[in-house]
Design a protein around this motif. Structure first.
Motif, PDB file in Angstrom:
ATOM      1  N   VAL A 484     113.646  21.045 115.512  1.00 51.64           N
ATOM      2  CA  VAL A 484     112.262  21.336 115.875  1.00 51.64           C
ATOM      3  C   VAL A 484     111.585  22.009 114.688  1.00 51.64           C
ATOM      4  O   VAL A 484     112.155  22.894 114.058  1.00 51.64           O
ATOM      5  N   ARG A 485     110.385  21.576 114.383  1.00 52.34           N
ATOM      6  CA  ARG A 485     109.671  22.151 113.245  1.00 52.34           C
ATOM      7  C   ARG A 485     109.414  23.637 113.501  1.00 52.34           C
ATOM      8  O   ARG A 485     108.852  23.998 114.532  1.00 52.34           O
ATOM      9  N   PRO A 486     109.831  24.518 112.582  1.00 53.33           N
ATOM     10  CA  PRO A 486     109.600  25.950 112.797  1.00 53.33           C
ATOM     11  C   PRO A 486     108.103  26.274 112.832  1.00 53.33           C
ATOM     12  O   PRO A 486     107.290  25.594 112.190  1.00 53.33           O
ATOM     13  N   GLN A 487     107.762  27.319 113.589  1.00 58.47           N
ATOM     14  CA  GLN A 487     106.378  27.777 113.587  1.00 58.47           C
ATOM     15  C   GLN A 487     106.055  28.324 112.203  1.00 58.47           C
ATOM     16  O   GLN A 487     106.761  29.172 111.674  1.00 58.47           O
ATOM     17  N   SER A 488     104.995  27.818 111.613  1.00 51.20           N
ATOM     18  CA  SER A 488     104.673  28.198 110.236  1.00 51.20           C
ATOM     19  C   SER A 488     103.210  28.584 110.110  1.00 51.20           C
ATOM     20  O   SER A 488     102.419  28.437 111.047  1.00 51.20           O
ATOM     21  N   HIS A 489     102.875  29.071 108.924  1.00 50.46           N
ATOM     22  CA  HIS A 489     101.508  29.476 108.602  1.00 50.46           C
ATOM     23  C   HIS A 489     101.100  28.822 107.290  1.00 50.46           C
ATOM     24  O   HIS A 489     101.945  28.516 106.441  1.00 50.46           O
ATOM     25  N   THR A 490      99.827  28.629 107.135  1.00 52.19           N
ATOM     26  CA  THR A 490      99.305  28.043 105.900  1.00 52.19           C
ATOM     27  C   THR A 490      99.076  29.146 104.871  1.00 52.19           C
ATOM     28  O   THR A 490      98.350  30.105 105.138  1.00 52.19           O
ATOM     29  N   LEU A 491      99.715  29.016 103.720  1.00 49.13           N
ATOM     30  CA  LEU A 491      99.543  29.969 102.630  1.00 49.13           C
ATOM     31  C   LEU A 491      98.760  29.317 101.505  1.00 49.13           C
ATOM     32  O   LEU A 491      99.037  28.165 101.132  1.00 49.13           O
ATOM     33  N   THR A 492      97.812  30.044 100.947  1.00 55.40           N
ATOM     34  CA  THR A 492      96.986  29.540  99.849  1.00 55.40           C
ATOM     35  C   THR A 492      97.428  30.183  98.543  1.00 55.40           C
ATOM     36  O   THR A 492      97.540  31.408  98.443  1.00 55.40           O
ATOM     37  N   LEU A 493      97.676  29.326  97.537  1.00 54.42           N
ATOM     38  CA  LEU A 493      98.115  29.821  96.239  1.00 54.42           C
ATOM     39  C   LEU A 493      96.958  30.538  95.538  1.00 54.42           C
ATOM     40  O   LEU A 493      95.863  29.988  95.390  1.00 54.42           O
ATOM     41  N   ILE A 494      97.211  31.770  95.103  1.00 55.71           N
ATOM     42  CA  ILE A 494      96.208  32.552  94.379  1.00 55.71           C
ATOM     43  C   ILE A 494      96.357  32.349  92.864  1.00 55.71           C
ATOM     44  O   ILE A 494      95.379  32.116  92.153  1.00 55.71           O
ATOM     45  N   SER A 495      97.607  32.459  92.405  1.00 53.57           N
ATOM     46  CA  SER A 495      97.848  32.349  90.963  1.00 53.57           C
ATOM     47  C   SER A 495      99.288  31.948  90.726  1.00 53.57           C
ATOM     48  O   SER A 495     100.138  32.032  91.620  1.00 53.57           O
ATOM     49  N   ARG A 496      99.562  31.521  89.482  1.00 55.68           N
ATOM     50  CA  ARG A 496     100.935  31.214  89.082  1.00 55.68           C
ATOM     51  C   ARG A 496     101.107  31.575  87.608  1.00 55.68           C
ATOM     52  O   ARG A 496     100.172  31.472  86.800  1.00 55.68           O
ATOM     53  N   SER A 497     102.312  32.037  87.265  1.00 55.92           N
ATOM     54  CA  SER A 497     102.664  32.340  85.877  1.00 55.92           C
ATOM     55  C   SER A 497     103.870  31.494  85.533  1.00 55.92           C
ATOM     56  O   SER A 497     104.884  31.515  86.248  1.00 55.92           O
ATOM     57  N   PRO A 542     106.463  18.841 102.095  1.00 57.14           N
ATOM     58  CA  PRO A 542     105.744  17.778 102.810  1.00 57.14           C
ATOM     59  C   PRO A 542     106.708  16.779 103.441  1.00 57.14           C
ATOM     60  O   PRO A 542     107.746  16.442 102.861  1.00 57.14           O
ATOM     61  N   ASP A 543     106.385  16.366 104.657  1.00 56.21           N
ATOM     62  CA  ASP A 543     107.172  15.359 105.380  1.00 56.21           C
ATOM     63  C   ASP A 543     108.607  15.816 105.639  1.00 56.21           C
ATOM     64  O   ASP A 543     109.540  15.008 105.660  1.00 56.21           O
ATOM     65  N   SER A 544     108.809  17.112 105.795  1.00 54.63           N
ATOM     66  CA  SER A 544     110.141  17.634 106.094  1.00 54.63           C
ATOM     67  C   SER A 544     110.015  18.806 107.055  1.00 54.63           C
ATOM     68  O   SER A 544     109.059  19.579 106.978  1.00 54.63           O
ATOM     69  N   ILE A 545     110.971  18.891 107.982  1.00 52.82           N
ATOM     70  CA  ILE A 545     110.973  20.033 108.895  1.00 52.82           C
ATOM     71  C   ILE A 545     112.123  20.979 108.588  1.00 52.82           C
ATOM     72  O   ILE A 545     112.341  21.943 109.305  1.00 52.82           O
ATOM     73  N   LEU A 546     112.840  20.704 107.503  1.00 52.16           N
ATOM     74  CA  LEU A 546     113.928  21.584 107.100  1.00 52.16           C
ATOM     75  C   LEU A 546     113.436  22.520 106.014  1.00 52.16           C
ATOM     76  O   LEU A 546     113.053  22.064 104.925  1.00 52.16           O
ATOM     77  N   PRO A 547     113.403  23.803 106.276  1.00 54.28           N
ATOM     78  CA  PRO A 547     112.850  24.744 105.297  1.00 54.28           C
ATOM     79  C   PRO A 547     113.789  25.006 104.131  1.00 54.28           C
ATOM     80  O   PRO A 547     115.006  24.905 104.252  1.00 54.28           O
ATOM     81  N   ARG A 548     113.203  25.340 102.996  1.00 57.41           N
ATOM     82  CA  ARG A 548     113.930  25.850 101.844  1.00 57.41           C
ATOM     83  C   ARG A 548     113.569  27.321 101.726  1.00 57.41           C
ATOM     84  O   ARG A 548     112.398  27.689 101.850  1.00 57.41           O
ATOM     85  N   TYR A 549     114.563  28.147 101.464  1.00 56.57           N
ATOM     86  CA  TYR A 549     114.351  29.592 101.474  1.00 56.57           C
ATOM     87  C   TYR A 549     114.321  30.163 100.056  1.00 56.57           C
ATOM     88  O   TYR A 549     115.129  29.787  99.198  1.00 56.57           O
ATOM     89  N   CYS A 573     111.513  20.595  97.316  1.00 61.93           N
ATOM     90  CA  CYS A 573     110.609  21.714  97.514  1.00 61.93           C
ATOM     91  C   CYS A 573     110.172  22.330  96.187  1.00 61.93           C
ATOM     92  O   CYS A 573     108.989  22.639  95.987  1.00 61.93           O
ATOM     93  N   SER A 574     111.124  22.508  95.258  1.00 60.40           N
ATOM     94  CA  SER A 574     110.750  23.117  93.975  1.00 60.40           C
ATOM     95  C   SER A 574     109.773  22.233  93.218  1.00 60.40           C
ATOM     96  O   SER A 574     108.849  22.730  92.559  1.00 60.40           O
ATOM     97  N   SER A 575     109.961  20.898  93.282  1.00 54.95           N
ATOM     98  CA  SER A 575     109.022  20.001  92.623  1.00 54.95           C
ATOM     99  C   SER A 575     107.643  20.086  93.252  1.00 54.95           C
ATOM    100  O   SER A 575     106.619  20.077  92.546  1.00 54.95           O
ATOM    101  N   HIS A 576     107.606  20.196  94.580  1.00 54.35           N
ATOM    102  CA  HIS A 576     106.319  20.321  95.264  1.00 54.35           C
ATOM    103  C   HIS A 576     105.613  21.618  94.849  1.00 54.35           C
ATOM    104  O   HIS A 576     104.409  21.620  94.560  1.00 54.35           O
ATOM    105  N   LEU A 577     106.357  22.718  94.798  1.00 51.21           N
ATOM    106  CA  LEU A 577     105.757  24.000  94.426  1.00 51.21           C
ATOM    107  C   LEU A 577     105.231  23.975  92.994  1.00 51.21           C
ATOM    108  O   LEU A 577     104.144  24.483  92.701  1.00 51.21           O
ATOM    109  N   HIS A 578     106.000  23.367  92.080  1.00 52.33           N
ATOM    110  CA  HIS A 578     105.572  23.346  90.682  1.00 52.33           C
ATOM    111  C   HIS A 578     104.387  22.414  90.454  1.00 52.33           C
ATOM    112  O   HIS A 578     103.750  22.477  89.385  1.00 52.33           O
TER     113      HIS A 578
END
Length: 736
Positions: A484-497, A542-549, A573-578
């Motif tokens: 079951v897809r975990p209950q989640s929240h939408t986070l907005t990226l502010i900055s990245r270094s 995206p398109d996954s219900i298995l979280p990466r921690y 997940c790391s590719s999506h984040l980058h």
């Protein structure tokens, strides 16, 4: 067991306990109001005779003088054949105001003591006091367990909004609620004469009354010897009856006085039981201790809040437990599945197993582990599917399982299979599962198949376990689990270094905004929770219900959500984040990691991390505004490419949030690793550990293994080992 002890009295008695608490809060104000309206004697030594004489002059028909616990003096008298009462100045005896008993006070008192139901209501109120005591004691023990032990009892509360409110109010109100409930129970028992209240038997009517001309009351010798602050009540003789007497009740006893001679005719001291009763009455009501009354009233006000938040927590957990279709009765089932779950995910796996076994023609009974019975008459096999809570504790639905197991006197004829669920990033991965296995083996229960564990809710690992189960049972079972897809929240990226591209290790520090939540969402557990550095953020690609921690490098106080992520070839997940840019969003949730925290206190902390493992360590340093000694050992590849947090670390060194920094870079001339630096600093490390230092390690498994080996060498001359420090909570790891 504790959860049930806390849950059922709470759910059943919440309205009763709340009514008693709210009415008690109202009554707790009365001593303070009474005190505010009382006139102090300003240190003057005034006898009962002095005051009674002054009042008798102004009120010839005075019948009784009463002094309340607050010091207020009230004179009751007859005027023109009608009763009246007045509050008087204790020094002058002059009237201050008319006195009239409060109808509202009587109403609230009757509600609080008997619910307007007489003796039956008093019994119910006593039961409410007992329920409050059980809730307070069991709640404190559960809080201590949830916080990781008694020494962490007052750490920052965690969980949903309702959970945090429940814990915070409970900790603050505990002492007041226990005092109120214990004293209320005593008074209930004393009311029904189940324990002695020390009340004296009425004094026998005096037989040697002089019967002569009455003395003026201010000349009564017996009253001259009693200070006003000892007075409780003085009743005057009936006017015109020379054989009547003065009756006095004081702090130490009561007696009767001849109105003609002024001599004490009889006196009866209060015994120990009476003194105890008066003390407990004072502690319960606040009469005579107005400040205590206010404190008890504030504690009582927390009860409705805890009742409401407790109901929300219970409902949220119940809602998380999925329904099981075709669930057979326990005694009719050939297969029993017992589930230990904290957040509800283990129930999903249990349902998949239940459906597969049912489809294979089995009669299956699925229930919480806490519902273990002493026997299952038709069972041929049992499955125990359980998670582990916090630092190796039982999850919500298995809290009393081990105790129930002790009550099972004979080993069952059927075998048992145990499957544990957890996250290998936690130090005590599937610890409770192992405890269950040891307990079953100790009682001689047969095993259907060896214990297996599932890491991070892996459907693939569960399917492989299903294949092993098929071979053990000789049946074809396909365990296809859809999480079951975990209950989640939408986070907005502010900055990245960005770092590391020059050494082929692209790494970024991502900073997201904390999502805003309404009060209702917080109470219902749907808001973004409080978090601390070292906790985990689960990110749903995206398109996954298995979280990466990923380990958090920030806390709620910082006002942002920060993680360090290295891009792995083919990493979903790391590719999506980058690929994110400021303004882009992700779906995520927080998972507490209470086992990875700096210990409380001011002793040194040695932080050891390599690569992205420095993330949570940076969060600990950022939060170290008190300047506790913190020493960071950081490992990277090249100081000009992947020295994460370099600018921030320079600032932390200057403001003493960080005491010292030792770096190790592997891809420079004469390159070294953190374990090499640890060996070089052996003397300094041993000195810090002798001073009680805690060691915290974060990074990859190979790095962690190297660090443990180096520290084993460093500690050997001191007769210590990393394992020994782990047992003391002084060596903790967050390894991936």
């Amino acid at each position: 067991m504790l959860r049930h002890l806390h849950k059922f009295p709470g759910l059943l008695a919440v309205l009763l306990v709340s009514a008693l608490a709210l009415s008690g809060s109202v009554l707790s104000l009365l001593p303070a109001l009474d005190r505010a309206g009382a006139v102090a004697a300003s240190g003057a030594q005034i006898s009962v005779a002095d005051l009674a004489g002054r009042i008798a002059v102004d009120y010839p028909g005075v019948e009784q003088i009463r002094r309340t616990a607050s010091g207020k003096v009230i004179a009751f008298y007859f005027e023109n054949g009608r009763p009246a009462a007045v509050v008087v100045d204790p020094v002058s005896g002059q009237p201050l105001s008319e006195y009239a008993p409060s109808g509202f006070e009587r109403w609230v008192t009757n509600l609080h003591r008997s619910l307007f139901l007489g003796d039956g209501g008093r019994i119910v109120a006593g039961g409410g006091a007992l329920a409050m005591l059980v809730l307070a004691l069991s709640g404190l023990q559960m809080t201590a367990r949830r916080m990781g032990g008694w020494r962490h009892l007052f750490d920052r509360a965690r969980g949903t909004g309702a959970q945090r409110l429940h814990v915070q109010f409970g900790r603050l109100a505990f002492a007041g609620l226990v005092l109120s409930s214990v004293t209320a129970l005593y008074m209930s028992l004393a009311t029904f004469e189940l324990i002695p209240d020390g009340m004296s038997k009425p004094l026998a009517p005096p037989t040697e009354v002089n019967g002569g001309k009455p003395l003026p009351v201010d000349q009564i010798a017996a009253l001259q010897g009693i200070d006003l602050d000892q007075l409780r009540e003085l009743t005057f003789p009936y006017e015109g009856d020379a054989t009547d007497v003065y009756a006095i009740k004081a702090a130490t006893g009561e007696g009767v006085i001849d109105q003609a001679t002024g001599r004490m005719l009889a006196w009866q001291d209060h015994g120990i039981a009476r003194q105890v009763h008066e003390l407990i009455y004072m502690l319960h009501t606040g009469q005579g201790l107005w400040w205590l009354g206010l404190m008890l009233g504030l504690s009582a006000l927390s009860v409705p809040v805890m009742g409401a938040t407790g109901a929300v927590v219970w409902w949220t957990r119940r809602r998380a437990r999925p329904g099981i279709a075709g669930n057979c009765a326990a005694q009719a089932a050939d297969t029993v599945i017992l589930v230990g779950s904290e957040g509800g995910s283990t129930w999903g796996f249990a349902r998949t197993l239940h459906e597969a076994l049912t489809a294979a023609g089995h009669k299956v009974h699925t229930a919480p582990m806490d519902s273990l019975l002493t026997s299952y008459s038709a069972a041929e096999r049992m499955f125990l599917l359980t998670a582990t809570y916090g630092d190796g504790a039982a999850p919500a639905t298995a809290g009393s399982f081990l105790k129930r197991l002790e009550a099972v006197r004979t080993s069952p004829a059927f075998p048992v299979a145990i499957l544990g669920f957890g996250d290998r990033q936690f130090p005590k991965f599937c610890q409770f599962t192992q405890d269950v296995e040891e307990a079953l083996a100790g009682k001689g229960w047969a095993s259907l198949m060896p214990l297996e564990t599932i890491d991070r809710q892996s459907a693939q690992e569960f399917a492989r376990w299903g294949e092993a189960l098929s071979r053990a049972m000789g049946e074809d079972l396909a365990l296809v689990h859809t999480a079951v897809r975990p209950q989640s929240h939408t986070l907005t990226l502010i900055s990245r270094s960005d770092y590391g591209s020059e050494v082929q290790a692209p790494t970024s520090v991502f900073r997201f905004a904390v999502p805003e939540s309404s009060l209702a969402a917080r109470l219902m557990g749907r808001a973004w929770p409080r978090f601390a550095a070292g906790d985990l953020v689960g990110i749903l690609p995206p398109d996954s219900i298995l979280p990466r921690y990923y380990s958090l490098a920030s806390s709620t106080r910082d006002g942002f959500i920060e993680i360090c992520v290295r891009k792995h070839p083919g990493g979903l997940c790391s590719s999506h984040l980058h690929g994110l840019q400021p303004g882009d969003t992700i779906e995520a949730f927080v998972k507490a990691n209470p086992g990875f925290r700096p210990a409380r206190g001011s002793r040194p902390v040695v932080l050891i991390g390599a690569g992205t493992g420095v993330g949570p360590l940076a969060g600990f340093i950022r939060a170290n505004s008190a300047g506790r000694p913190m020493h960071l050992y950081f490992g990277g590849r090249n100081p000009f490419s992947d020295f994460l947090y370099r600018r921030e670390i320079d600032g932390w060194l200057k403001d003493r949030r960080l005491t010292s920094l030792t770096t190790a870079f592997s891809r420079v001339k004469g390159g070294t690793y953190v374990q090499d630096r640890l060996r070089k600093d052996a003397d300094h490390l041993r000195a810090m550990i002798a001073d009680g230092a805690q060691i915290m390690v974060c990074g990859g498994r190979e790095m962690a293994a190297g660090v443990m080996g180096a520290l084993a060498e460093v500690l050997a001359p001191a007769g210590l080992t990393p394992i020994a420090l782990k047992a003391q909570g002084r060596y903790v790891e967050d390894v991936y």
